[in-house]
Design an enzyme around this catalytic site. Structure first.
Site, PDB file in Angstrom:
ATOM      1  N   GLN A  59      -2.939 -29.696   7.449  1.00 13.16           N
ATOM      2  CA  GLN A  59      -1.864 -28.705   7.444  1.00 13.16           C
ATOM      3  C   GLN A  59      -2.442 -27.373   6.988  1.00 13.16           C
ATOM      4  OE1 GLN A  59       1.125 -29.130   4.266  1.00 13.16           O
ATOM      5  NE2 GLN A  59       2.536 -29.672   5.905  1.00 13.16           N
ATOM      6  N   TYR A 128       6.775 -21.161   1.937  1.00 14.26           N
ATOM      7  CA  TYR A 128       5.460 -20.538   2.090  1.00 14.26           C
ATOM      8  C   TYR A 128       5.593 -19.358   3.065  1.00 14.26           C
ATOM      9  CZ  TYR A 128       3.669 -24.521  -0.494  1.00 14.26           C
ATOM     10  OH  TYR A 128       3.442 -25.455  -1.472  1.00 14.26           O
ATOM     11  N   ARG A 175       5.539 -27.948  10.914  1.00 15.28           N
ATOM     12  CA  ARG A 175       6.300 -28.464   9.761  1.00 15.28           C
ATOM     13  C   ARG A 175       7.374 -27.443   9.394  1.00 15.28           C
ATOM     14  NH1 ARG A 175       7.256 -32.874   6.228  1.00 15.28           N
ATOM     15  NH2 ARG A 175       6.400 -32.528   4.154  1.00 15.28           N
ATOM     16  N   GLY A 271       5.158 -39.639   1.778  1.00 17.56           N
ATOM     17  CA  GLY A 271       4.288 -38.985   0.806  1.00 17.56           C
ATOM     18  C   GLY A 271       4.129 -39.844  -0.425  1.00 17.56           C
ATOM     19  N   ARG A 272       5.133 -39.805  -1.287  1.00 16.66           N
ATOM     20  CA  ARG A 272       5.008 -40.459  -2.599  1.00 16.66           C
ATOM     21  C   ARG A 272       4.899 -41.975  -2.505  1.00 16.66           C
ATOM     22  NH1 ARG A 272      10.272 -37.759  -4.804  1.00 16.66           N
ATOM     23  NH2 ARG A 272      10.739 -38.228  -2.625  1.00 16.66           N
ATOM     24  N   CYS A 295       8.019 -46.482  -4.328  1.00 18.57           N
ATOM     25  CA  CYS A 295       8.226 -45.220  -5.044  1.00 18.57           C
ATOM     26  C   CYS A 295       9.650 -45.203  -5.588  1.00 18.57           C
ATOM     27  CB  CYS A 295       8.027 -44.074  -4.049  1.00 18.57           C
ATOM     28  SG  CYS A 295       8.523 -42.461  -4.677  1.00 18.57           S
ATOM     29  N   CYS A 298      10.526 -40.588  -9.068  1.00 17.11           N
ATOM     30  CA  CYS A 298      10.665 -40.057 -10.432  1.00 17.11           C
ATOM     31  C   CYS A 298       9.972 -38.704 -10.564  1.00 17.11           C
ATOM     32  CB  CYS A 298      10.087 -41.038 -11.446  1.00 17.11           C
ATOM     33  SG  CYS A 298       8.303 -41.281 -11.268  1.00 17.11           S
ATOM     34  N   CYS A 302       3.130 -37.681  -9.718  1.00 13.47           N
ATOM     35  CA  CYS A 302       2.702 -36.897  -8.533  1.00 13.47           C
ATOM     36  C   CYS A 302       3.034 -35.415  -8.707  1.00 13.47           C
ATOM     37  CB  CYS A 302       3.309 -37.476  -7.262  1.00 13.47           C
ATOM     38  SG  CYS A 302       5.114 -37.571  -7.240  1.00 13.47           S
TER      39      CYS A 302
HETATM   40  C1  LIG Z   1       2.326 -34.153  -5.059  1.00 15.03           C
HETATM   41  C2  LIG Z   1       2.969 -33.704  -3.789  1.00 15.03           C
HETATM   42  C3  LIG Z   1       2.338 -32.767  -2.980  1.00 15.03           C
HETATM   43  C4  LIG Z   1       2.925 -32.351  -1.785  1.00 15.03           C
HETATM   44  N1  LIG Z   1       2.275 -31.472  -0.975  1.00 15.03           N
HETATM   45  C5  LIG Z   1       2.816 -31.122   0.218  1.00 15.03           C
HETATM   46  C6  LIG Z   1       2.115 -30.268   1.104  1.00 15.03           C
HETATM   47  O1  LIG Z   1       1.001 -29.820   0.848  1.00 15.03           O
HETATM   48  N2  LIG Z   1       2.711 -29.964   2.283  1.00 15.03           N
HETATM   49  C7  LIG Z   1       3.949 -30.450   2.634  1.00 15.03           C
HETATM   50  O2  LIG Z   1       4.435 -30.121   3.724  1.00 15.03           O
HETATM   51  N3  LIG Z   1       4.627 -31.266   1.814  1.00 15.03           N
HETATM   52  C8  LIG Z   1       4.091 -31.609   0.622  1.00 15.03           C
HETATM   53  N4  LIG Z   1       4.774 -32.448  -0.207  1.00 15.03           N
HETATM   54  C9  LIG Z   1       6.092 -32.974   0.231  1.00 15.03           C
HETATM   55  C10 LIG Z   1       5.875 -34.330   0.924  1.00 15.03           C
HETATM   56  O3  LIG Z   1       5.059 -34.202   2.074  1.00 15.03           O
HETATM   57  C11 LIG Z   1       7.201 -34.966   1.349  1.00 15.03           C
HETATM   58  O4  LIG Z   1       7.856 -34.155   2.295  1.00 15.03           O
HETATM   59  C12 LIG Z   1       8.140 -35.191   0.172  1.00 15.03           C
HETATM   60  O5  LIG Z   1       7.444 -35.711  -0.936  1.00 15.03           O
HETATM   61  C13 LIG Z   1       9.270 -36.149   0.579  1.00 15.03           C
HETATM   62  O6  LIG Z   1       8.753 -37.313   1.163  1.00 15.03           O
HETATM   63  P1  LIG Z   1       8.510 -38.667   0.305  1.00 15.03           P
HETATM   64  O7  LIG Z   1       9.846 -39.096  -0.230  1.00 15.03           O
HETATM   65  O8  LIG Z   1       7.949 -39.636   1.316  1.00 15.03           O
HETATM   66  O9  LIG Z   1       7.543 -38.352  -0.780  1.00 15.03           O
HETATM   67  C14 LIG Z   1       4.198 -32.880  -1.403  1.00 15.03           C
HETATM   68  C15 LIG Z   1       4.824 -33.826  -2.224  1.00 15.03           C
HETATM   69  C16 LIG Z   1       4.222 -34.240  -3.392  1.00 15.03           C
HETATM   70  C17 LIG Z   1       4.918 -35.288  -4.211  1.00 15.03           C
END
Ligand SMILES: Cc1cc2nc3c(=O)[nH]c(=O)nc-3n(C[C@H](O)[C@H](O)[C@H](O)COP(=O)(O)O)c2cc1C
Length: 327
Positions: A59, A128, A175, A271-272, A295, A298, A302
């Protein structure tokens, strides 16, 4: 940081990397693609992941007003406004600078392809720089980069530069914060409208949500239901008919299956869940669902460590970390 699971093959999306340093930088632990010297080690990464059967995406991003002057040593840049209530006042970019930054995205994308990435993702969400142009809450320009017809122009310039740089065969993912979920911000309908202008060179829509002011929807709070925001992916998929990623609190394989079965999305992002259990996909694939350490959203180890505490992600809270941000 997210991972998309495509049947037996995964697409690992490396989190946002900086296209222009230091002013576009988003933190002290961020990767960079603003110079060729970063290609060799990223190539080592893509080779290692390709060897295990994964596809690799990356990304590319400019933080704009989400950068902090204390880290970048200068006033942050943007379309017009601060991205946080009471936050740092950014400097509005000149037209020449806008054109030059769009080219920086292209150059970074070219480096990504040289480093072996299969997909280039442009980050146009989450407060951003591109998102700062897209959102009426951070863009009150009166030139050709402001106003409802024009807020998407910078994003279009970036997409065109990236396409020019990577050629016709490399998929471009976009995105987005499909619904910004803030007062006065872009809604799903607004997003569908500006995507008419952006969509033709985009191959994949990666549908996220929220801005800094609605972070509880962007890195979903624990009270939000599993897969609650797949309706945003569905809206984009229904309109444009292109591969679309749904993400957000998809913690249970059954929910992922349901989203795909309903036709809300073509790909599931996570992600998490993969921090909590890096074997999530393998366990789901081989039926060991009970063994998945899910996950619990919380946001301690992370987000608390990585974004709040300015250090690496871990499973646990580290001393000095801001435990839960403001979720
Ligand atoms: C530690 C961390 C770093 C993240 N960095 C990015 C990022 O660089 N770019 C992005 O689009 N989303 C980022 N996210 C958001 C995740 O990609 C994701 O959209 C969000 O955590 C919800 O999905 P999940 O419930 O599967 O974690 C980040 C999330 C976390 C927790």
């Amino acid at each position: 940081m997210s991972c998309v699971h495509v049947a037996a093959q995964g697409l690992i999306m490396v989190e946002n990397v900086c296209v222009k340093y230091p002013e576009g930088s988003n933190g002290t632990t961020q990767l960079r693609l603003d110079k060729d010297c970063y290609i060799p080690r990223l190539f080592t990464l893509t080779e290692a992941c390709h060897r295990q059967g994964a596809l690799m995406g990356i990304q590319i991003n400019h933080a704009g007003a989400s950068a902090m002057s204390s880290r970048i040593g200068m006033q942050p840049v943007s379309a017009s406004f601060s991205v946080k209530a009471g936050g740092e006042i950014p400097r509005g970019l000149s037209k020449e600078e806008i054109a030059s930054i769009a080219k920086d995205y292209g150059t970074a994308a070219k480096r990504a392809v040289n480093a072996g990435f299969d997909v280039v993702e442009i980050h146009a969400g989450h407060s951003y720089l591109i998102s700062q142009f897209l959102s009426p809450t951070t863009n009150d320009r009166t030139d050709e980069f402001g106003g409802s017809e024009n807020r998407a122009r910078f994003c279009r310039m970036v997409i065109d530069e990236v396409r020019k740089a990577v050629g016709p065969r490399v998929p471009i993912s976009l995105r987005l914060s499909v619904d910004e979920l803030v007062e006065g911000g872009n809604t799903v309908e607004d997003c569908l409208e500006y995507l008419e202008y952006l969509n033709d060179e985009v191959d994949i829509f990666d549908t996220s949500a929220g801005l800094n002011a609605s972070i509880q929807y962007q890195i979903d709070a624990n009270y939000l239901e599993d897969g609650w925001r797949s309706y945003m992916a569905k809206a984009v998929r229904d309109k444009f008919g292109k591969p679309t990623i749904a993400i957000g609190n998809i913690r249970d394989p059954k929910i992922a299956d349901d989203i795909l079965a309903r036709g809300d999305a073509d790909l599931i992002g996570m992600g998490r869940g993969l921090i909590a259990d890096p074997d999530w996909c393998n366990k789901a694939q081989y039926g060991d669902v009970c063994d998945i350490r899910k996950c619990i959203s919380c946001n301690v180890g992370c987000v608390g460590n990585r974004i709040g505490g300015n250090k690496t992600t871990s499973l646990y809270n580290q001393p000095g970390s801001d435990q839960r941000r403001s979720l």
